[in-house]
Design a protein around this motif. Sequence first.
Motif, mmCIF file in Angstrom:
data_model
loop_
_atom_site.group_PDB
_atom_site.id
_atom_site.type_symbol
_atom_site.label_atom_id
_atom_site.label_comp_id
_atom_site.label_asym_id
_atom_site.label_seq_id
_atom_site.Cartn_x
_atom_site.Cartn_y
_atom_site.Cartn_z
ATOM 1 N N CYS A 224 0.790 -1.236 0.000
ATOM 2 C CA CYS A 224 0.000 0.000 0.000
ATOM 3 C C CYS A 224 0.823 1.287 0.000
ATOM 4 N N LEU A 225 1.991 1.261 0.657
ATOM 5 C CA LEU A 225 2.678 2.526 0.909
ATOM 6 C C LEU A 225 3.359 3.103 -0.319
ATOM 7 N N SER A 226 3.533 2.316 -1.375
ATOM 8 C CA SER A 226 4.126 2.883 -2.595
ATOM 9 C C SER A 226 3.219 3.952 -3.196
ATOM 10 N N CYS A 227 1.916 3.854 -2.953
ATOM 11 C CA CYS A 227 0.964 4.854 -3.453
ATOM 12 C C CYS A 227 0.528 5.817 -2.353
ATOM 13 N N HIS A 228 0.270 5.281 -1.161
ATOM 14 C CA HIS A 228 -0.284 6.110 -0.092
ATOM 15 C C HIS A 228 0.787 6.821 0.744
ATOM 16 N N GLY A 229 2.057 6.692 0.344
ATOM 17 C CA GLY A 229 3.121 7.400 1.046
ATOM 18 C C GLY A 229 3.737 6.572 2.149
ATOM 19 N N THR A 230 5.049 6.628 2.241
ATOM 20 C CA THR A 230 5.760 5.826 3.247
ATOM 21 C C THR A 230 5.423 6.249 4.676
ATOM 22 N N ASP A 231 4.896 7.485 4.832
ATOM 23 C CA ASP A 231 4.518 7.960 6.166
ATOM 24 C C ASP A 231 3.009 7.854 6.386
ATOM 25 N N TYR A 232 2.320 7.148 5.512
ATOM 26 C CA TYR A 232 0.869 6.936 5.598
ATOM 27 C C TYR A 232 0.063 8.226 5.378
ATOM 28 N N GLN A 233 0.710 9.301 4.931
ATOM 29 C CA GLN A 233 0.038 10.594 4.815
ATOM 30 C C GLN A 233 -0.490 10.875 3.401
ATOM 31 N N GLY A 234 -0.349 9.916 2.488
ATOM 32 C CA GLY A 234 -0.842 10.122 1.135
ATOM 33 C C GLY A 234 0.106 10.982 0.313
ATOM 34 N N GLN A 235 -0.202 11.123 -0.975
ATOM 35 C CA GLN A 235 0.597 11.963 -1.847
ATOM 36 C C GLN A 235 -0.250 12.377 -3.044
ATOM 37 N N SER A 236 -0.065 13.629 -3.439
ATOM 38 C CA SER A 236 -0.790 14.188 -4.574
ATOM 39 C C SER A 236 -2.290 13.974 -4.388
ATOM 40 N N SER A 237 -2.946 13.322 -5.356
ATOM 41 C CA SER A 237 -4.400 13.108 -5.280
ATOM 42 C C SER A 237 -4.765 11.795 -4.606
ATOM 43 N N ILE A 238 -3.768 11.041 -4.106
ATOM 44 C CA ILE A 238 -4.031 9.765 -3.429
ATOM 45 C C ILE A 238 -4.230 10.040 -1.943
ATOM 46 N N PRO A 239 -5.339 9.610 -1.372
ATOM 47 C CA PRO A 239 -5.639 9.957 0.022
ATOM 48 C C PRO A 239 -4.719 9.241 1.005
ATOM 49 N N PRO A 240 -4.574 9.783 2.204
ATOM 50 C CA PRO A 240 -3.725 9.136 3.220
ATOM 51 C C PRO A 240 -4.439 7.963 3.880
ATOM 52 N N LEU A 241 -3.639 7.055 4.446
ATOM 53 C CA LEU A 241 -4.205 5.975 5.252
ATOM 54 C C LEU A 241 -4.419 6.429 6.683
ATOM 55 N N ALA A 242 -3.596 7.361 7.136
ATOM 56 C CA ALA A 242 -3.782 7.925 8.471
ATOM 57 C C ALA A 242 -5.085 8.717 8.492
ATOM 58 N N GLY A 243 -5.962 8.398 9.420
ATOM 59 C CA GLY A 243 -7.253 9.072 9.513
ATOM 60 C C GLY A 243 -8.341 8.475 8.650
ATOM 61 N N VAL A 244 -8.055 7.395 7.929
ATOM 62 C CA VAL A 244 -9.056 6.813 7.036
ATOM 63 C C VAL A 244 -10.212 6.188 7.809
ATOM 64 N N GLY A 245 -9.982 5.856 9.076
ATOM 65 C CA GLY A 245 -11.047 5.275 9.892
ATOM 66 C C GLY A 245 -12.180 6.232 10.173
ATOM 67 N N ASP A 246 -11.955 7.545 9.992
ATOM 68 C CA ASP A 246 -13.023 8.524 10.172
ATOM 69 C C ASP A 246 -13.977 8.543 8.985
ATOM 70 N N LYS A 247 -13.555 8.006 7.863
ATOM 71 C CA LYS A 247 -14.364 8.062 6.645
ATOM 72 C C LYS A 247 -15.080 6.750 6.357
ATOM 73 N N TYR A 248 -14.437 5.626 6.690
ATOM 74 C CA TYR A 248 -15.002 4.326 6.331
ATOM 75 C C TYR A 248 -15.050 3.407 7.542
ATOM 76 N N SER A 249 -16.010 2.511 7.521
ATOM 77 C CA SER A 249 -16.100 1.471 8.552
ATOM 78 C C SER A 249 -15.204 0.295 8.173
ATOM 79 N N LYS A 250 -15.092 -0.668 9.067
ATOM 80 C CA LYS A 250 -14.248 -1.834 8.793
ATOM 81 C C LYS A 250 -14.775 -2.607 7.582
ATOM 82 N N GLU A 251 -16.100 -2.767 7.494
ATOM 83 C CA GLU A 251 -16.685 -3.502 6.374
ATOM 84 C C GLU A 251 -16.422 -2.786 5.047
#
Length: 291
Positions: A224-251
């Motif tokens: 995942c981190l090749s697109c979402h950034g090695t620091d989990y913060q995303g890059q360019s138009s690709i969203p970050p993984l950090a904070g993604v739990g506020d937008k989506y549920s586990k399912e």
Amino acid sequence: MAHNSKDSQEKVVYVGDSRVRKSGRMPNIPPDYSAFPGKSEAFIPNFLLKEWMVGVVVLVGFLVLTISHPAPLGYPADPTNTSFIPMPDWYFLFLYQFLKYPYVSGDYVVLGTVGVPLIMFGALLCAPFLDRGKERRFYRRPIASTLMFLSLISCVYLTYVAWDHYQHQLEVNGIVPEHIKREEEARLAAERGEERPNPVKREDKKIAVVDANDPITSVIQQNCLSCHGTDYQGQSSIPPLAGVGDKYSKEELAEIVTNGKGTMMPPFGGQLSAEEIDQIAEWLAKQKKAE
């Protein structure tokens, strides 16, 4: 001199005075333009004034369009972002769409970028010398009128096709243009009574990663981190993984990881096991902003 006798055959001659100005219209303006259409109108000031007024109307209309629909500021250029959709300003859309066709691109790109525009602008420059007819009614000038209408219809059609294709690409790729995001952020800030966000001076606040030592992060780092950034913060138009739990549920996260989302997020259902996907979704669901 004239005699008062009615039977006089002498010709009456009136002698003018050069010191008296001739009354009536100016000598370069005929009394009625309809008597000699296209041949009797004075260039200055009549014709020049009408052309100037037409030019002002066209310029004002163009300015109104550019003010009401300004060119939006998109994402910055990023050569590593394969999902980036380049898009010119709206008044170049017709040329942008024209250059997509095979006979003016690829091996023929010089023809499309230099040859065709040179012919078009050259014909426009030579039009006053090529079309020297005195007829002013457009329906009496079939060649010039046909070329004008074909050019106008072509520009409108190519602009429409380019914009329709762009909207389709945004929908397929799940991309929201940056200027739309800014409008939404400004609207939400106004509803909350907060200051309008400034896109130029963005606050560089990184969202903390929750449970960064979880064993499943090794799988996430590999996939995942090749697109979402090695620091989990995303890059360019690709969203970050950090904070993604506020937008989506586990399912929802498990569904996205398994089947992908648009063309930006590829599916991993065939690469990862169901157990790994469940662990990844559970870990991602923990990634929420600190209150």
